[in-house]
Write an enzyme that holds these catalytic residues in place. Structure first.
Site, PDB file in Angstrom:
ATOM      1  CD  GLU A  94      -2.393   1.824   0.307  1.00 32.73           C
ATOM      2  OE1 GLU A  94      -3.269   1.068  -0.188  1.00 32.73           O
ATOM      3  OE2 GLU A  94      -2.237   2.882  -0.037  1.00 32.73           O
ATOM      4  CB  SER A 112     -22.817   6.685   0.681  1.00 32.56           C
ATOM      5  OG  SER A 112     -22.378   7.808  -0.388  1.00 32.56           O
ATOM      6  CG  HIS A 151     -25.688   0.262  -2.407  1.00 28.15           C
ATOM      7  ND1 HIS A 151     -26.530   1.207  -2.284  1.00 28.15           N
ATOM      8  CD2 HIS A 151     -24.425   0.607  -2.794  1.00 28.15           C
ATOM      9  CE1 HIS A 151     -25.928   2.450  -2.547  1.00 28.15           C
ATOM     10  NE2 HIS A 151     -24.692   1.833  -2.601  1.00 28.15           N
ATOM     11  CE  LYS A 198     -25.939   1.973  -6.384  1.00 27.28           C
ATOM     12  NZ  LYS A 198     -24.838   1.990  -6.529  1.00 27.28           N
ATOM     13  CB  ILE A 255     -13.885  -1.871  -7.294  1.00 31.43           C
ATOM     14  CG1 ILE A 255     -13.165  -2.883  -8.183  1.00 31.43           C
ATOM     15  CG2 ILE A 255     -14.749  -2.382  -6.425  1.00 31.43           C
ATOM     16  CD1 ILE A 255     -13.824  -4.002  -8.852  1.00 31.43           C
ATOM     17  CB  SER A 311     -20.939   3.063  -6.265  1.00 36.13           C
ATOM     18  OG  SER A 311     -21.892   2.929  -5.180  1.00 36.13           O
ATOM     19  CB  CYS A 316     -12.560  14.005  20.734  1.00 32.17           C
ATOM     20  SG  CYS A 316     -13.966  14.468  19.730  1.00 32.17           S
ATOM     21  CB  CYS A 373      -9.200  16.706  20.526  1.00 31.46           C
ATOM     22  SG  CYS A 373      -9.702  16.354  18.861  1.00 31.46           S
TER      23      CYS A 373
END
Ligand code: FAD
Length: 484
Positions: free
Chosen positions: A33, A47, A51, A258, A343, A345, A408, A448
């Site tokens: 990564e 989001s 689904h 959508k 890839i 949604s 926090c 914080c």
């Protein structure tokens, strides 16, 4: 040199799902990564909806994997202690032609295998979604839609994969891939992967590099698709609006997305968005006044009372689109390479099903899969004070006083949760925010941040000037403050 049976490139929700699935087998697996933490790509800005599978063509791969992924995500969330809330979705129509479209969407969803779909009328909506515009004529109700924290899901998948032996290499950017001629090594490594942290060898290479999957594929010799980022701007509302809706609200879908939604999130703050606009730049995460206006005017058709003063934060994400469907394929022209690309949604939902498809492609193409005698399936649920009742908080404070040390105040996050997050892999301020919610409230870390800097420095042995927001180049304190 590090040598693996399988290298997964990309530590988003797709790469971590694949790594965890494959960690059930007796294989040497490395995950590369480029960012300092997992889930800092597309997987951090979406989001968070699991689904049900509606709004996908019946012959699409994404439709099939979405329906399967919805079931698998619930199971994995249970195993890893990730909160999954089944809130259900309503696709809302406002006139007769819209109602006809809902019938078509219902039929399409049922053909794909989406369970329990139902058309509900305006009386049902008045009772069950009282803040919805009284102009709504009806809706397609899909009760199996759910919500999760997308980044915590990816972190916990990564943590569990590592517990099962996957070696995760962060800040390791793939820069070049060479194909090793056949039979030139005893162990039949096919790929030599050059990175910012040296070279790695692998027999199989899984490209799950999100927005950069086309560039990785090209490095390996396959140059037949292009990733076009499609930007989505989203706006977070105050937690006081948590119960503004009881379901996820969707308009009728457009050709490319959508539509703009009213979203419930697993941590409480509702969200409105996303927009959908093709952009050139894979790093362009800017939000715009135009995006805000579009989102507000769209969602107010469904919930007229939404107030722009309740917006406390905003962000943009880029969908890694390549045409209309996902690409998940074994590349016969470059044996050993699996491309997992485009890839967009519902990639968060589909990720666990993509992982199974990748496993099957590996098996079909010569990899022997032998199960480990012991696979650590479960992970202890992370404690979040904001999610437990006061009586539970009192017990926790008695057990460890650091639970009573609130760092926090907006989101009620304790010092203990922060040090736990660091112990589990948080290295940056954003890593702490995504894991614990510290800095995610109305004051945006005004109270914080300095405390978090100090805790991160103490726990990691770094100097405060070396602590970053999201990796190298995003240091918080100026370098000339040598005294901190
Ligand atoms: C606004 C928006 C809303 C969305 N909402 C939803 C939703 O509600 N539900 C849903 O199911 N889906 C949703 N999606 C889609 C979902 O977010 C994506 O499909 C999913 O996150 C893709 O995950 P990924 O692992 O493929 O990509 P990423 O998370 O981007 O992971 C790829 C990783 O590869 C790394 N990488 C790239 N190049 C290299 C390199 N050279 N070397 C090493 N590493 C590299 C990146 O740093 C990155 O971490 C949404 C997307 C957007 C943008």
């Amino acid at each position: 040199m590090n040598a693996y049976d399988i290298i997964v490139i990309g530590g988003g929700v797709v790469g971590t799902s694949i790594a965890r699935e494959l960690s059930r087998y007796k294989l040497r697996i490395g995950l590369l990564e480029k960012e300092e933490e997992l889930a800092f790509g597309v997987s951090k800005s979406n989001s968070g909806i699991i689904h049900p599978g509606t709004q996908n063509p019946t012959d699409s791969l994404k439709g099939k994997l979405c329906v399967q992924g919805n079931k698998l995500t619930r199971k994995i969330c249970k195993e890893l202690g990730v909160v999954f809330k089944e809130v259900g979705e309503l696709i809302v129509a406002f006139d007769d032609s819209g109602m006809e479209e809902l019938m078509r969407l219902k039929k399409e969803g049922e053909e794909l295998g989406v369970p329990k779909l139902e058309i509900v009328d305006s009386a049902w909506l008045k009772k069950n979604e009282p803040n919805l515009s009284d102009k709504a004529a009806g809706a397609l109700y899909a009760p199996t839609a759910g919500i999760i924290s997308p980044y915590r899901f990816a972190y916990d998948l990564g943590e569990n994969a590592a517990k099962n032996g996957v070696e995760i290499h962060l800040l390791t950017e793939v820069q070049n891939i060479n194909l090793i001629p056949e039979n030139s090594t005893a162990e039949k490594y096919r790929f030599e992967v050059s990175t910012s942290k040296g070279s790695f060898r692998a027999r199989y290479l899984i490209n799950a590099a999100g927005l950069f999957a086309d560039e990785i594929s090209k490095m390996a010799g396959i140059d037949n698709f292009k990733i076009t980022p499609r930007k989505g701007e989203e706006f977070l509302l105050d937690k006081n609006d948590e119960h503004m809706t009881d379901h996820l609200l969707f308009p009728l879908p457009t050709k490319t997305s959508k539509g703009v939604l009213v979203i419930k999130t697993s941590d409480g703050n509702p969200m409105i968005g996303p927009t959908a606009k093709e952009v050139e730049d894979k790093e362009d995460l800017s939000t715009t006044d135009e995006g805000l206006e579009k989102v507000l005017s769209s969602v107010r058709k469904m919930i007229p009372t939404i107030n722009s003063n309740d917006i406390i934060a905003y962000f943009a994400g880029l969908r890694p689109a390549s045409g209309h469907d996902f690409i998940v394929r074994y590349e016969d022209k470059v044996p050993g390479l699996i491309n997992v690309a485009g890839i967009q949604s519902p990639g968060l939902t589909a990720a666990p099903a993509i992982a199974l498809m990748v496993r099957d492609l590996l098996k079909k193409n010569g990899l022997t899969l032998r199960r480990k005698i012991f696979f650590h399936r479960h992970r202890r649920k992370t404690v979040h004070l904001f999610a437990v009742p006061l009586s539970e908080t009192e017990k926790l404070v008695k057990k460890d006083a650091a639970y009573g040390d609130i760092v926090c105040r907006c989101e009620m996050v304790s010092a203990k949760e922060v040090t736990d997050a660091i112990a589990r892999g948080a290295k940056t301020l954003d890593g702490i925010k995504f894991r614990t919610r510290a800095q995610a409230g109305r004051c945006h870390g005004g109270f914080c941040t300095t405390r978090l800097l100090r805790i991160l420095a103490d726990e990691t042995g770094k100097k405060v000037i070396d602590i970053t927001k999201r990796g190298p180049g995003s240091e918080i304190v100026k370098k000339d403050r040598r005294d901190v």
